[in-house]
Design a protein around this motif. Structure first.
Motif, short mmCIF file in Angstrom:
data_model
loop_
_atom_site.label_atom_id
_atom_site.label_comp_id
_atom_site.label_asym_id
_atom_site.label_seq_id
_atom_site.Cartn_x
_atom_site.Cartn_y
_atom_site.Cartn_z
N SER A 237 8.83 -25.83 -81.40
CA SER A 237 7.48 -25.72 -81.15
C SER A 237 7.41 -26.70 -80.36
N LEU A 238 7.41 -27.28 -80.14
CA LEU A 238 7.08 -28.12 -79.08
C LEU A 238 7.93 -27.23 -77.69
N GLU A 239 9.05 -27.22 -77.85
CA GLU A 239 9.37 -26.22 -76.98
C GLU A 239 8.75 -25.29 -76.12
N VAL A 240 8.71 -24.32 -77.01
CA VAL A 240 7.62 -23.58 -77.12
C VAL A 240 6.05 -23.22 -76.00
N LYS A 241 5.98 -24.89 -76.29
CA LYS A 241 4.61 -25.42 -75.87
C LYS A 241 4.83 -25.85 -73.89
N SER B 256 5.57 -7.68 -72.71
CA SER B 256 4.22 -7.40 -71.44
C SER B 256 5.30 -8.58 -70.19
N ILE B 257 5.38 -9.46 -70.24
CA ILE B 257 6.23 -9.96 -69.20
C ILE B 257 7.00 -9.81 -68.98
N ILE B 258 8.04 -9.24 -68.82
CA ILE B 258 8.82 -8.21 -68.27
C ILE B 258 8.49 -7.05 -68.14
N HIS B 259 7.45 -6.23 -68.01
CA HIS B 259 7.04 -5.24 -68.12
C HIS B 259 6.20 -5.17 -66.82
N ALA B 260 5.42 -6.41 -66.88
CA ALA B 260 4.50 -6.23 -65.87
C ALA B 260 5.14 -7.51 -64.30
N ASN B 261 5.91 -8.57 -64.59
CA ASN B 261 5.88 -8.93 -63.89
C ASN B 261 7.39 -9.09 -63.23
N LYS B 262 8.32 -8.68 -64.39
CA LYS B 262 9.73 -7.87 -64.21
C LYS B 262 10.39 -9.74 -64.64
N GLU B 263 10.15 -10.56 -65.54
CA GLU B 263 10.12 -11.60 -64.81
C GLU B 263 11.31 -11.99 -66.60
N TYR B 264 12.77 -12.35 -66.30
CA TYR B 264 13.51 -12.16 -67.83
C TYR B 264 13.96 -13.87 -67.88
N ILE B 265 13.87 -15.05 -66.61
CA ILE B 265 14.32 -15.91 -67.44
C ILE B 265 13.49 -16.94 -68.31
N LEU B 266 12.34 -17.11 -67.50
CA LEU B 266 10.98 -17.85 -67.94
C LEU B 266 10.98 -17.38 -69.42
N SER B 267 10.28 -15.78 -69.70
CA SER B 267 10.17 -15.34 -70.86
C SER B 267 10.89 -15.53 -71.48
N LYS B 268 12.57 -15.11 -71.18
CA LYS B 268 13.70 -15.50 -72.92
C LYS B 268 13.73 -16.62 -73.28
N GLN B 269 13.49 -17.20 -72.54
CA GLN B 269 13.36 -18.56 -72.84
C GLN B 269 12.31 -19.00 -73.90
N LEU B 270 11.29 -18.68 -73.66
CA LEU B 270 10.19 -18.52 -74.61
C LEU B 270 10.57 -17.68 -75.76
N LEU B 271 10.99 -16.72 -75.55
CA LEU B 271 11.36 -15.70 -76.60
C LEU B 271 12.12 -16.39 -77.75
N ARG B 272 12.92 -17.13 -76.67
CA ARG B 272 14.23 -17.89 -77.98
C ARG B 272 13.43 -19.09 -78.89
N SER B 273 13.09 -19.59 -78.16
CA SER B 273 12.40 -20.91 -78.90
C SER B 273 10.95 -19.72 -79.76
N GLY B 274 9.90 -19.34 -79.14
CA GLY B 274 8.98 -18.58 -80.46
C GLY B 274 9.58 -18.42 -81.07
N THR B 275 10.70 -17.22 -81.42
CA THR B 275 10.97 -16.91 -82.41
C THR B 275 11.95 -17.69 -83.39
N SER B 276 12.29 -18.16 -83.02
CA SER B 276 13.20 -18.85 -83.63
C SER B 276 13.01 -20.43 -84.17
N ILE B 277 11.28 -20.92 -84.01
CA ILE B 277 10.85 -21.29 -85.38
C ILE B 277 10.89 -21.03 -86.63
N GLY B 278 9.91 -19.47 -86.29
CA GLY B 278 9.43 -19.11 -88.09
C GLY B 278 11.74 -19.13 -88.58
#
Length: 118
Positions: free
Chosen positions: A72-76, A24-46
């Motif tokens: 999980s701390l980083e994703v926050k 959603s973020i990359i589609h609506a806002n074309k924001e790739y840097i912060l959102s990629k960090q979120l994706l990396r940490s958010g999927t790394s937990i599992g």
């Protein structure tokens, strides 16, 4: 995925929410840097919880859960940053922060228990 493991299930569901938010973020806002960090940490937990389930020793198990806990701390952090920079709404960020907190608390409890049983 092991459905009988509640922590793994919760982390997998959380990862799916993070993936959808990332898209959603990359589609609506074309924001790739912060959102990629979120994706990396958010999927790394599992991923780390999944690795912990296949651990070859108690130390290996604790190390993987510890990494998942830190993720999980980083994703926050990334959620707060995306919220405060107005890439995502307060509502979305706050709901996911609550989910990440729940995962953090479970993992912290596991870490405390595994240290006591050494």
């Amino acid at each position: 995925m092991q459905a009988e493991n509640p922590l793994l299930k919760k982390s997998y569901d959380f990862a799916l929410k993070i993936i959808k938010l990332y898209k959603s973020i990359i589609h609506a806002n074309k924001e790739y840097i912060l959102s990629k960090q979120l994706l990396r940490s958010g999927t790394s937990i599992g991923a780390n919880i999944s690795e912990a389930n296949g651990a070859i020793s108690n130390a290996d198990f604790s190390a993987k859960i510890s990494i998942a806990y830190k993720e999980s701390l980083e994703v926050k952090y990334w959620l707060s940053l995306l919220k405060d920079s107005e890439y995502i709404s307060n509502e979305i960020a706050n709901k996911l922060i609550v989910n990440a907190d729940e995962l953090s608390k479970i993992m912290f409890s596991i870490l405390k228990t595994t240290k006591r049983t050494k």
